[in-house]
Write an enzyme that holds these catalytic residues in place. Sequence first.
Site, PDB file in Angstrom:
ATOM      1  N   LYS A 155       0.948  -1.061   0.139  1.00 54.25           N
ATOM      2  CA  LYS A 155      -0.187  -0.197  -0.031  1.00 54.25           C
ATOM      3  C   LYS A 155       0.771   1.188   0.060  1.00 54.25           C
ATOM      4  O   LYS A 155       0.543   2.245  -0.719  1.00 54.25           O
ATOM      5  CB  LYS A 155      -1.073   0.109   1.196  1.00 54.25           C
ATOM      6  CG  LYS A 155      -2.233  -0.806   0.883  1.00 54.25           C
ATOM      7  CD  LYS A 155      -2.940  -0.718   2.129  1.00 54.25           C
ATOM      8  CE  LYS A 155      -2.182  -1.067   3.481  1.00 54.25           C
ATOM      9  NZ  LYS A 155      -3.054  -1.053   4.925  1.00 54.25           N
ATOM     10  N   ARG A 189     -10.503   1.391   9.901  1.00 55.71           N
ATOM     11  CA  ARG A 189      -9.775  -0.055  10.082  1.00 55.71           C
ATOM     12  C   ARG A 189     -10.975  -0.992  10.600  1.00 55.71           C
ATOM     13  O   ARG A 189     -10.859  -2.174  10.835  1.00 55.71           O
ATOM     14  CB  ARG A 189      -8.877   0.154  11.030  1.00 55.71           C
ATOM     15  CG  ARG A 189      -7.420   0.746  10.553  1.00 55.71           C
ATOM     16  CD  ARG A 189      -6.610   0.382  11.771  1.00 55.71           C
ATOM     17  NE  ARG A 189      -5.428   1.396  11.566  1.00 55.71           N
ATOM     18  CZ  ARG A 189      -4.336   0.807  10.878  1.00 55.71           C
ATOM     19  NH1 ARG A 189      -4.100  -0.477  10.707  1.00 55.71           N
ATOM     20  NH2 ARG A 189      -3.289   1.656  10.616  1.00 55.71           N
ATOM     21  N   ARG A 203      12.590  -8.505   5.713  1.00 60.05           N
ATOM     22  CA  ARG A 203      12.923  -6.787   5.785  1.00 60.05           C
ATOM     23  C   ARG A 203      14.008  -6.705   6.742  1.00 60.05           C
ATOM     24  O   ARG A 203      14.174  -7.258   7.809  1.00 60.05           O
ATOM     25  CB  ARG A 203      11.917  -5.926   5.701  1.00 60.05           C
ATOM     26  CG  ARG A 203      10.902  -5.868   4.532  1.00 60.05           C
ATOM     27  CD  ARG A 203       9.654  -5.226   4.866  1.00 60.05           C
ATOM     28  NE  ARG A 203      10.100  -4.008   5.669  1.00 60.05           N
ATOM     29  CZ  ARG A 203       9.376  -2.843   5.147  1.00 60.05           C
ATOM     30  NH1 ARG A 203       8.757  -2.612   4.433  1.00 60.05           N
ATOM     31  NH2 ARG A 203       9.847  -1.701   6.205  1.00 60.05           N
ATOM     32  N   ARG A 263      13.183  -4.754  12.059  1.00 58.23           N
ATOM     33  CA  ARG A 263      12.364  -3.708  13.122  1.00 58.23           C
ATOM     34  C   ARG A 263      11.307  -4.853  13.816  1.00 58.23           C
ATOM     35  O   ARG A 263      10.783  -6.008  13.176  1.00 58.23           O
ATOM     36  CB  ARG A 263      11.307  -2.994  12.135  1.00 58.23           C
ATOM     37  CG  ARG A 263      11.896  -1.835  11.455  1.00 58.23           C
ATOM     38  CD  ARG A 263      11.174  -0.821  10.850  1.00 58.23           C
ATOM     39  NE  ARG A 263       9.986  -1.685  10.240  1.00 58.23           N
ATOM     40  CZ  ARG A 263       8.864  -1.287   9.991  1.00 58.23           C
ATOM     41  NH1 ARG A 263       8.523   0.254  10.230  1.00 58.23           N
ATOM     42  NH2 ARG A 263       8.002  -1.777   9.532  1.00 58.23           N
ATOM     43  N   ARG A 269      -0.406  -8.822  13.382  1.00 58.85           N
ATOM     44  CA  ARG A 269      -0.912  -7.727  12.655  1.00 58.85           C
ATOM     45  C   ARG A 269      -1.923  -8.372  11.595  1.00 58.85           C
ATOM     46  O   ARG A 269      -2.987  -7.781  11.317  1.00 58.85           O
ATOM     47  CB  ARG A 269       0.183  -6.867  11.959  1.00 58.85           C
ATOM     48  CG  ARG A 269       0.902  -5.884  13.119  1.00 58.85           C
ATOM     49  CD  ARG A 269       2.131  -5.555  12.443  1.00 58.85           C
ATOM     50  NE  ARG A 269       1.986  -4.659  11.246  1.00 58.85           N
ATOM     51  CZ  ARG A 269       2.763  -4.006  10.203  1.00 58.85           C
ATOM     52  NH1 ARG A 269       4.155  -4.774  10.164  1.00 58.85           N
ATOM     53  NH2 ARG A 269       2.652  -3.301   9.448  1.00 58.85           N
TER      54      ARG A 269
END
Length: 222
Positions: free
Chosen positions: A16, A90, A129, A161, A172
């Site tokens: 996104k 959301r 990542r 992260r 999530r």
Amino acid sequence: MSELNLILLGPPGAGKGTQAEKLTEDFGLPYIGTGELLRRHKSEGTELGREAAGYMDNGDLVPDELVIRMILDEIEDKGRDGFLLDGYPRNLEQADALGEALEESGRSLTAALLIDADDETVIQRLSGRRQCRNGHVYHVLFNPPKNEGFCELDGTKLVQREDDKPETVKRRLKTYHEHTEPLIDYYEERGLLRRFDGTRDAGEVNDHIRATLAMLRLEERL
Ligand SMILES: [Zn+2]
């Protein structure tokens, strides 16, 4: 010129952010990310920001009504030709609240752009990542640095992260499936949903979205 009033939907890791960046360039639409918006109001000490800070400092959620006021201010300020809203709504309650607020301000959504990706793709993308402290991002499979574990641009160490750790990604995704995914049906029922395959190459997804938006503009003019 007709307005393009857009919201972005989709799981984390579907791309996104990348698409939002391209779309704001291509169409000159202001990007409204609610996380960023809240932080900015807070750091600038605006009236809405101070109000929001009161909730945040107590560990409470900022009420929808307050977030929507920030969004509408932003739209009024920069959204003459439309906007690209990311991170809101959301859940279904927020979708209703946003729809009503837009209607009151004489606007309506043009489309909800869903950039979709399956859980497996999301987990592979995000958990691979690695980032340096200057924000340069790599991927252990898709974009590995020449020197494993170190940034090519500044030589600093790459870390994962907290948000990208597999446990966090799974959490999530769970929140997304429970609360945000129902918005897909919600916008489909209202004839606003447009689907894009976020597992494809980002350039291809962008082409597809641009073609869809061009079509929407044409339809509005007919
Ligand atoms: Zn770096």
